[in-house]
Design a protein around this motif. Sequence first.
Motif: not given
Length: 490
Positions: A416-439
Amino acid sequence: MRSEGDVRSDDAVWPEVAVRAGDAVLTADLDLTGAAALGVDLDRIDDTVRRDDPVRAEDAVLTADSDQTGASVFDAEIERIGDSLDAGFDALTDGDVFELAEHERMVVCADQAPPFEADVPDSAVHVDEPGELIAAVPAMIGFPPERSLVVLVLRSAPGRGGGAIIDAVVRFDLDQDGGRRRLRAGMVAKCVMQICAHDDVAEVLAVVVDDRAVEPTEHRSEIGEQCGTGRFEVLIDALDRRLAAHDIALAGAWAVCAIEAEEGWWSLLGPDRRGALPDPATSVVALSNVLDGKHVRGSRAELTAMVVEDIELQDQVASLLDSAVAVARDRYARAVRRGDPSSYSREALDYVLWQIANTESGGQLMVPEIAELAAALRDRAVRDTMFALAVGDHAVAAEGLWAALTRALTGRDRAEAAALLGYSAYVRGDGPLAGIALDAALDADPDHPLATLLETSLHLGMRPDQLRRLARSGYDTAADLGIDLGSPAP
């Protein structure tokens, strides 16, 4: 273990960087402007988009207020995104998707090419050699690549003086499966062809970054005919031939041992060209990122460190988590008896927001607080509201809290926490962090519906602005609870 047909594309970004190419072959004249980049990890993608309700049965006592207007809006946005992803899959032709034998998963390397309307800034800086382009790569993907093949796909930009847009930047590991096999041109070409199938592609560029690379002598062309070529020349030549078979031009390819100031670069394709890199920190894209408050990380390892599990801390939190959940359930039961079940969600939301503000002020989370936060986030209304923070003034502080919880929690709470991190990174354009968090989220809970949806969105190249409506539904959920989060950032 991955099948032989699989290829790891760790990071892909759609940066919308302006490029003006004066030389159709070597792209000697380039115009670069920085813009928000979106990265993606293509390592994992499921062939089914899950749109299940994220609420878990065992947490139902904490999520009873499920018919709130905000929650309904959130569900509608999830459904809309899922429909968009289904349409994306349906739009792909047989040539656009290749299946992996293992796990029956498919890798989708392209997006559905949504229109770009952003204007190129008037202050675009003219770049007159490939070294400037290479130096800008770390700023484009967010960190200096190592032992990587970086492919840049340029899209035509009519009305911009013959210029082009860097439509996608994809990074591949040169060593696959932990070094057991090498990157293959065929798999790279398939990813590139899928991107090109959806866009008016002008040309493709490639950069090899590897500390093992050896710069050839000045008479490379003559010696190459007699002694053959090196590993990277072979890779680029094979990629060039495969792309050419589909009328895609590999307009330039270069190699460098590391993207650092004064590091030598040389061409791998076409006429023999070489030079020294300028300071990457002073590239146009890097300077633009500085003005936007972004920074280039020292390495991709800095991203993965943000979600690495802290086993000792996890054990400490686990020892208190059952008690924290029991207290939360007792508070909810009291709220129900008062005839105001939403008051529990409101109090839990207040607590999470307070902890984010405390984090922003430099406060450190204690173990009992982490357990209480995990219990609070099990409430659906609280979790849904958190998406609003991704587009607000406290997005950085919220990401810091999500990262801390990801390291400290296990199982579905970690997901749950990682998904929130992934979404936040995704929306602000930090794709690498988004991918790592969602992974990390899917490693903790492979069936986490929201993480699956977001990761699939990344893999299909859905733009960040297409997911901002989830954040707006978070504002609605907060309003239903009587909490004003202000207005989302434009």
